[in-house]
Design a protein around this motif. Structure first.
Motif, PDB file in Angstrom:
ATOM      1  N   LEU A 181     -12.510   5.027  -3.533  1.00 54.03           N
ATOM      2  CA  LEU A 181     -10.924   5.242  -2.958  1.00 54.03           C
ATOM      3  C   LEU A 181     -10.972   6.401  -1.745  1.00 54.03           C
TER       4      LEU A 181
ATOM      5  N   ILE B   8      -8.760  -1.743   1.086  1.00 57.03           N
ATOM      6  CA  ILE B   8      -8.384  -0.443   0.913  1.00 57.03           C
ATOM      7  C   ILE B   8      -9.179   0.519   1.789  1.00 57.03           C
TER       8      ILE B   8
ATOM      9  N   TRP C 119       2.145  -3.793  -5.314  1.00 53.81           N
ATOM     10  CA  TRP C 119       0.985  -3.186  -4.366  1.00 53.81           C
ATOM     11  C   TRP C 119       1.882  -2.046  -3.417  1.00 53.81           C
TER      12      TRP C 119
ATOM     13  N   LEU D 296       0.700   1.801  -3.573  1.00 55.30           N
ATOM     14  CA  LEU D 296       0.316   2.290  -2.168  1.00 55.30           C
ATOM     15  C   LEU D 296       0.864   3.663  -1.963  1.00 55.30           C
TER      16      LEU D 296
ATOM     17  N   TYR E 143      -0.862   6.355  -3.795  1.00 51.69           N
ATOM     18  CA  TYR E 143      -2.220   6.548  -3.296  1.00 51.69           C
ATOM     19  C   TYR E 143      -2.076   7.264  -1.780  1.00 51.69           C
TER      20      TYR E 143
END
Length: 665
Positions: free
Chosen positions: A415, A449, A547, A551, A554
């Motif tokens: 990630l 990603i 998503w 997102l 993240y």
């Protein structure tokens, strides 16, 4: 009884005579060329056979082998051995530098099919036991694999070489000791693929098929067919495994079986000494029985725990499932061995089962860490005559700590999280929940990603939209989700078990294995009902919201660690992610394509695919070629044959819906 020089000499001489006699009947011209010269000068040093106890009886007769670690035996020749593919990189480990000549050198095919014996080789089969699907099975051993010896290369590295599929051994039980083309291609390709993915593994030097055939029933449904006998050359520092130490196990109260060398502490000590001295030299020290020796053995055991924990963490990080994690398939070195019904996940599913024979999901993706931990406990039990359980058992915490550390570190790298913060595990967990709910492709999802630009860069908003478009293309359609969750159990049977669980739980508890299957099916049924209520547009909208929500989390996490030089930080982040998120993995449907080609006599697909698998984390050099390799007669049926460039571009796409229907057992 340890091997005497005369015992080894006589057996080796007899085996060589037998093979040469067979070779004389095969009308071939064994031209002495550079590859043959290298093969016949390999530096064999068969330390295991000189050090460890050997079976008093030689030959391939099936039998219980007591007080021994190896049985001297001979490979069974095949008709017209033909090279399917070779790994030049793997063969270079044993100082074979002219492997490209293997396709034209008849000697190579004969030596590595078992038709001839290499000078210095001493063929043998290893004795081991094991817990299979949680139950102790007693003596197992190398039923289709054969030790050829150990080669010390020019770098002073020791490599054991094996033939898999070379015929019956004393441990073949009711089998013929053979492997067929499809399973051998799968192991050949995955061994090399895993190495290039950075996962510790055995290597595969060659895949050689033949005109000899055996009967197989792929789906165990009565549809038998003749398949070609095929032999794999495997390479590893050693093929010793947890099961090697289970030959000393006392009578099992559940299965009524015991190890073949139960009570033989002298043999156990020989095996422990050999393993530590040769493969864990940093731990080895000459000590007598007592606390000092137990301290050394504990140090060894804990190092095995660490290596095993790191290994399974790597499997989880690339979405790979072994399929048959029995104790006899666990390497004492912490490397991946025995590739059978393995599988890389396509769409993410924590309950992913790659082995169609694993009805209860014992070896599912999410179960692998706990199963490896359980196997480590069984290893501790196996060596308890030398290292008491009260000293080894508490050390299982070493596995837990090492796994947690390796897994969280690996996922942070995937990630692009370069620092460790408290909420990271939640980011990882919510990512997998999102992948599961949307049916997102595991490999391509992480790759998407990787291409996301972080906040603070000029094109961030555009990159965010491009990411959402890209990730949504990797999600399953409504039709695919309905197909995935279609019932696998007769509805009437499911209703019966549901009522049994509710009304008579004490009876249901006695049917544990069936109960597990039913509970899984009940969860699947709920998912199916939820998707039946959706429309295609409704699923697409739900996927986008899932998503978008992840997102946002993240992006907030990324903002917590970016410094003043966002461009340099972003560049470093992307570099790390590209090194840990492959664009290429050995998906089952691609393997099946080249297997079908090979079964038609066209091996170019296997060779092309091997080249592509060498560069999983970046652009394969083959994609930069301006012209593709010449196509074969089968190109219209198999796009893979049009060259590694075409294969690479196809391979990075989401797999077709038909891939979900492939059966591997």
């Amino acid at each position: 009884m340890h091997a005497t020089k005369r015992q080894l000499f006589l057996f080796s001489r007899q085996s060589l005579t037998d093979r040469l006699f067979h070779a004389s009947k095969v009308k071939k011209s064994f031209t002495l060329n550079r590859l043959t010269m290298q093969l016949e000068k390999l530096n064999f040093d068969n330390l295991a056979l000189r050090t460890l106890p050997l079976d008093k009886e030689t030959g391939n007769r099936q039998r219980k082998v007591e007080g021994a670690c190896f049985s001297l035996t001979s490979p069974t020749p095949v008709d017209n051995p033909t090279v399917v593919a070779v790994s030049e990189e793997a063969l270079s480990l044993i100082d074979i530098k002219s492997a490209s000549d293997a396709y034209t050198d008849a000697n190579f095919a004969d030596y590595f099919s078992g038709n001839r014996i290499l000078p210095g080789s001493q063929t043998a089969a290893h004795c081991y036991c094991g817990h299979q699907f949680g139950h102790f099975s007693g003596q197992l051993g190398d039923g289709c694999a054969m030790y050829l010896g150990e080669i010390v290369n020019g770098k002073k590295e020791r490599w054991e070489i094996q033939l898999k599929g070379a015929g019956k051994t004393p441990y073949s039980r009711h089998s013929d000791g053979r492997k067929v083309l499809r399973s051998t291609i799968r192991e050949f390709l995955c061994s090399e693929a895993m190495h290039h993915l950075g996962v510790p593994t055995t290597r595969a030097g060659s895949c050689i098929t033949s005109d000899s055939k055996v009967i197989r029933d792929l789906k165990y449904d009565g549809n038998q067919k003749l398949e070609k006998c095929t032999v794999l050359l495997r390479i590893a520092p050693t093929f010793l495994r947890f099961g090697s130490f289970e030959i000393f196990k006392p009578l099992d109260s559940v299965t009524g079986r015991e190890g073949s060398s139960v009570g033989r502490k002298d043999v156990l000590d020989d095996l422990l000494n050999y393993t530590i001295k040769v493969f864990y030299p940093q731990i080895w020290r000459e000590v007598s029985d007592g606390e000092e020796r137990e301290a050394m053995l504990l140090e060894f055991y804990e190092e095995v725990l660490r290596r095993t924990a790191k290994l399974v963490a790597k499997w989880q990080c690339i979405g790979w499932c072994h399929g048959v994690l029995n104790t006899d398939n666990m390497s004492i070195l912490g490397i991946t061995i025995d590739y059978g019904p393995y599988g890389f996940m396509d769409s993410f599913d924590p309950g992913f089962i790659c082995n169609s024979s694993d009805d209860g999901g014992r070896y599912s993706y999410e179960a692998q860490p706990e199963i490896c931990r359980w196997n480590c406990l069984k290893l501790g039990e196996a060596i308890q005559m030398s290292l008491p359980l009260e000293k080894s058992k508490p050390s299982i915490k070493v596995f837990d700590e090492e796994y947690d550390k390796a897994y969280s570190h690996g996922m942070r790298q995937k990630l692009g999280l370069m620092s460790e913060l408290d909420g990271d595990l939640d980011i990882i967990s919510s990512l997998f929940s999102t992948m599961f709910e949307t049916g997102c492709d595991f490999t391509n999802g992480f790759r998407a990603i990787t291409n996301l630009l972080p906040p603070g860069l000029p094109c961030f908003k555009q990159s965010k939209e491009e990411f959402l478009s890209s990730i949504l293309r990797q999600c399953a359609s409504l039709e695919e989700m309905l197909a995935k969750y279609k019932p696998r159990i007769n509805p009437m049977q499911l209703d019966f078990f549901q009522q049994l669980i509710e009304q008579q739980p004490e009876i249901a508890g006695a049917l544990q294995s069936q109960l597990t299957i039913v509970q899984v099916e009940m969860k699947r049924q709920k998912k199916l009902e939820s998707f039946k209520k959706m429309s295609a547009d409704g699923k697409a909208a739900a996927d986008r919201k899932c998503w978008s929500d992840w997102l946002d989390k993240y992006i907030q996490r990324l903002q917590q660690e970016q410094g003043e030089d966002v461009k340099a930080w972003s560049s470093r982040r992307k570099e790390i992610m590209e090194q840990h998120n492959p664009s290429i993995v050995l998906r089952n449907y691609i393997a099946q394509e080249v297997i079908e080609m090979a079964e038609e006599g066209d091996f170019s697909g296997v060779r092309n695919l091997l080249e592509v698998l060498k560069s999983p984390y970046g652009t394969n050099k083959a994609t930069d070629e301006s012209t593709e390799k010449e196509t074969t007669p089968h190109a219209s049926n198999h796009p893979v044959t049009s060259g590694t460039c075409t294969l690479h571009s196809r391979y990075t796409k989401r797999p077709p819906a038909s891939a979900a229907g492939l059966v591997v057992s």
